[in-house]
Design a protein around this motif. Sequence first.
Motif, PDB file in Angstrom:
ATOM      1  N   ALA A 179       1.170  -0.967  -0.300  1.00  0.00           N
ATOM      2  CA  ALA A 179      -0.327   0.451  -0.242  1.00  0.00           C
ATOM      3  C   ALA A 179       0.436   1.375   0.230  1.00  0.00           C
ATOM      4  O   ALA A 179       1.079   2.047  -1.254  1.00  0.00           O
ATOM      5  CB  ALA A 179      -0.636   0.085   1.092  1.00  0.00           C
ATOM      6  N   LEU A 231     -13.665  -2.886   3.943  1.00  0.00           N
ATOM      7  CA  LEU A 231     -12.454  -1.865   3.410  1.00  0.00           C
ATOM      8  C   LEU A 231     -12.461  -0.411   3.838  1.00  0.00           C
ATOM      9  O   LEU A 231     -10.974  -0.727   3.825  1.00  0.00           O
ATOM     10  CB  LEU A 231     -12.301  -1.898   1.165  1.00  0.00           C
ATOM     11  CG  LEU A 231     -12.530  -3.196   0.793  1.00  0.00           C
ATOM     12  CD1 LEU A 231     -12.779  -3.430  -0.786  1.00  0.00           C
ATOM     13  CD2 LEU A 231     -11.043  -3.156   0.796  1.00  0.00           C
ATOM     14  N   TYR A 276      -7.564   0.771   5.433  1.00  0.00           N
ATOM     15  CA  TYR A 276      -7.425   1.827   4.344  1.00  0.00           C
ATOM     16  C   TYR A 276      -6.606   0.751   3.187  1.00  0.00           C
ATOM     17  O   TYR A 276      -6.490   0.586   1.873  1.00  0.00           O
ATOM     18  CB  TYR A 276      -7.110   2.960   4.871  1.00  0.00           C
ATOM     19  CG  TYR A 276      -6.517   3.578   3.528  1.00  0.00           C
ATOM     20  CD1 TYR A 276      -7.961   4.432   2.616  1.00  0.00           C
ATOM     21  CD2 TYR A 276      -5.404   4.400   3.023  1.00  0.00           C
ATOM     22  CE1 TYR A 276      -7.121   4.926   1.540  1.00  0.00           C
ATOM     23  CE2 TYR A 276      -5.259   4.344   2.039  1.00  0.00           C
ATOM     24  CZ  TYR A 276      -6.244   5.436   1.828  1.00  0.00           C
ATOM     25  OH  TYR A 276      -5.892   6.340   0.081  1.00  0.00           O
ATOM     26  N   ALA A 325      -7.090  -1.576   0.897  1.00  0.00           N
ATOM     27  CA  ALA A 325      -8.631  -1.161   0.011  1.00  0.00           C
ATOM     28  C   ALA A 325      -6.667  -0.919  -1.090  1.00  0.00           C
ATOM     29  O   ALA A 325      -7.620  -1.161  -2.084  1.00  0.00           O
ATOM     30  CB  ALA A 325      -9.242  -0.009   0.858  1.00  0.00           C
ATOM     31  N   VAL A 326      -6.153   0.082  -0.410  1.00  0.00           N
ATOM     32  CA  VAL A 326      -5.624   0.625  -1.120  1.00  0.00           C
ATOM     33  C   VAL A 326      -4.431  -0.727  -2.506  1.00  0.00           C
ATOM     34  O   VAL A 326      -4.592  -0.584  -3.888  1.00  0.00           O
ATOM     35  CB  VAL A 326      -4.020   1.211  -1.193  1.00  0.00           C
ATOM     36  CG1 VAL A 326      -2.416   1.340  -2.288  1.00  0.00           C
ATOM     37  CG2 VAL A 326      -4.677   2.331  -0.186  1.00  0.00           C
ATOM     38  N   GLN A 331      -7.630  -2.162  -4.857  1.00  0.00           N
ATOM     39  CA  GLN A 331      -8.685  -1.106  -5.781  1.00  0.00           C
ATOM     40  C   GLN A 331      -7.299  -0.707  -6.669  1.00  0.00           C
ATOM     41  O   GLN A 331      -7.300  -0.483  -8.226  1.00  0.00           O
ATOM     42  CB  GLN A 331      -8.942  -0.053  -4.774  1.00  0.00           C
ATOM     43  CG  GLN A 331      -9.808  -0.112  -3.668  1.00  0.00           C
ATOM     44  CD  GLN A 331     -11.300  -0.915  -4.966  1.00  0.00           C
ATOM     45  OE1 GLN A 331     -11.323  -2.300  -4.303  1.00  0.00           O
ATOM     46  NE2 GLN A 331     -11.830  -1.084  -5.417  1.00  0.00           N
ATOM     47  N   THR A 339     -12.867   2.580  -5.043  1.00  0.00           N
ATOM     48  CA  THR A 339     -12.143   2.975  -5.778  1.00  0.00           C
ATOM     49  C   THR A 339     -11.690   4.500  -5.845  1.00  0.00           C
ATOM     50  O   THR A 339     -10.707   5.321  -4.705  1.00  0.00           O
ATOM     51  CB  THR A 339     -11.792   2.753  -7.361  1.00  0.00           C
ATOM     52  OG1 THR A 339     -11.821   0.969  -7.375  1.00  0.00           O
ATOM     53  CG2 THR A 339     -10.562   3.380  -8.156  1.00  0.00           C
ATOM     54  N   TRP A 344     -13.039   6.579  -3.739  1.00  0.00           N
ATOM     55  CA  TRP A 344     -13.026   6.358  -2.528  1.00  0.00           C
ATOM     56  C   TRP A 344     -11.517   6.388  -1.567  1.00  0.00           C
ATOM     57  O   TRP A 344     -11.008   7.165  -0.875  1.00  0.00           O
ATOM     58  CB  TRP A 344     -13.703   5.575  -0.614  1.00  0.00           C
ATOM     59  CG  TRP A 344     -13.241   5.360   0.587  1.00  0.00           C
ATOM     60  CD1 TRP A 344     -13.646   6.659   0.819  1.00  0.00           C
ATOM     61  CD2 TRP A 344     -12.629   5.203   1.342  1.00  0.00           C
ATOM     62  NE1 TRP A 344     -13.834   6.271   2.789  1.00  0.00           N
ATOM     63  CE2 TRP A 344     -12.434   5.334   2.410  1.00  0.00           C
ATOM     64  CE3 TRP A 344     -11.756   3.668   0.792  1.00  0.00           C
ATOM     65  CZ2 TRP A 344     -11.941   4.392   3.723  1.00  0.00           C
ATOM     66  CZ3 TRP A 344     -10.522   2.935   2.078  1.00  0.00           C
ATOM     67  CH2 TRP A 344     -11.365   3.403   3.291  1.00  0.00           C
ATOM     68  N   VAL A 345     -10.899   5.414  -1.739  1.00  0.00           N
ATOM     69  CA  VAL A 345      -9.377   5.674  -2.361  1.00  0.00           C
ATOM     70  C   VAL A 345      -9.043   6.569  -2.382  1.00  0.00           C
ATOM     71  O   VAL A 345      -7.494   7.010  -2.230  1.00  0.00           O
ATOM     72  CB  VAL A 345      -8.792   4.255  -2.398  1.00  0.00           C
ATOM     73  CG1 VAL A 345      -7.477   4.334  -2.752  1.00  0.00           C
ATOM     74  CG2 VAL A 345      -9.681   2.963  -1.973  1.00  0.00           C
ATOM     75  N   ASP A 383      -8.616   9.894  -0.731  1.00  0.00           N
ATOM     76  CA  ASP A 383      -8.009   9.669   1.072  1.00  0.00           C
ATOM     77  C   ASP A 383      -8.404   8.558   1.668  1.00  0.00           C
ATOM     78  O   ASP A 383      -8.206   8.847   2.419  1.00  0.00           O
ATOM     79  CB  ASP A 383      -6.483  10.517   1.141  1.00  0.00           C
ATOM     80  CG  ASP A 383      -5.365  10.678  -0.079  1.00  0.00           C
ATOM     81  OD1 ASP A 383      -5.186   9.538  -0.497  1.00  0.00           O
ATOM     82  OD2 ASP A 383      -4.688  12.072  -0.395  1.00  0.00           O
ATOM     83  N   GLY A 384      -9.693   8.181   1.414  1.00  0.00           N
ATOM     84  CA  GLY A 384     -10.562   7.407   1.957  1.00  0.00           C
ATOM     85  C   GLY A 384     -11.326   8.973   2.998  1.00  0.00           C
ATOM     86  O   GLY A 384     -11.481   8.546   4.447  1.00  0.00           O
TER      87      GLY A 384
END
Length: 197
Positions: free
Chosen positions: A21, A95, A99, A102-103, A106, A166, A168-169, A172-173
Amino acid sequence: MGKKRGPKYDLIIEAAVRVIAEHGYHQAQVSKIAKEAGVADGTIYLYFKNKEDILISLFEEKMGRFVEKTKEQIEKENDPGEKLFRLIQMHFKQLAANYALAVVTQLELRQSNAELRLKINEVLKGYLQLIDVVLVDGKESGYFNANLDNRLVRQMIFGTLDEVVTNWVMKDGKYDLVSLAKPVQQMLVNGLTSINR
């Protein structure tokens, strides 16, 4: 033959999520993962063949738990609309809770080579089957249109969830991902018509 497991295996998987990540898959050397996990470089090779094997194992582990937890939630519901809501909510919740993962799912998994993507698609099958269960159940009960093309609807549901995460990622969440579960479910159930269910 199954993989060697144990506390170090889990440490390496968690370290790999953080390192990939932060640095990206291509810059995530095995030595960085070993350092993050607090193990010697050689220890990694007791559990994994190479960096690619770490990425696949990481995805298998995380996706396996992801599917299990989602299935548990879906099975608590009788209403197909609520089953769909639980599927979406769990996708976002799991996710949003990690975080770094998720990175990896995604962004980093998409940059892998064709062979790696094939293995990833194999792992994804379990999750796509969950979507099918919700869909078939909804069609059989008359909640969803019986003429729906399962393959197309599955792609649309997965694609929608994937795109929302994606986005949201990429931001930066910085907002509440889980709060989007209900509006996404309503959009998928009601489509683009003005008639509400």
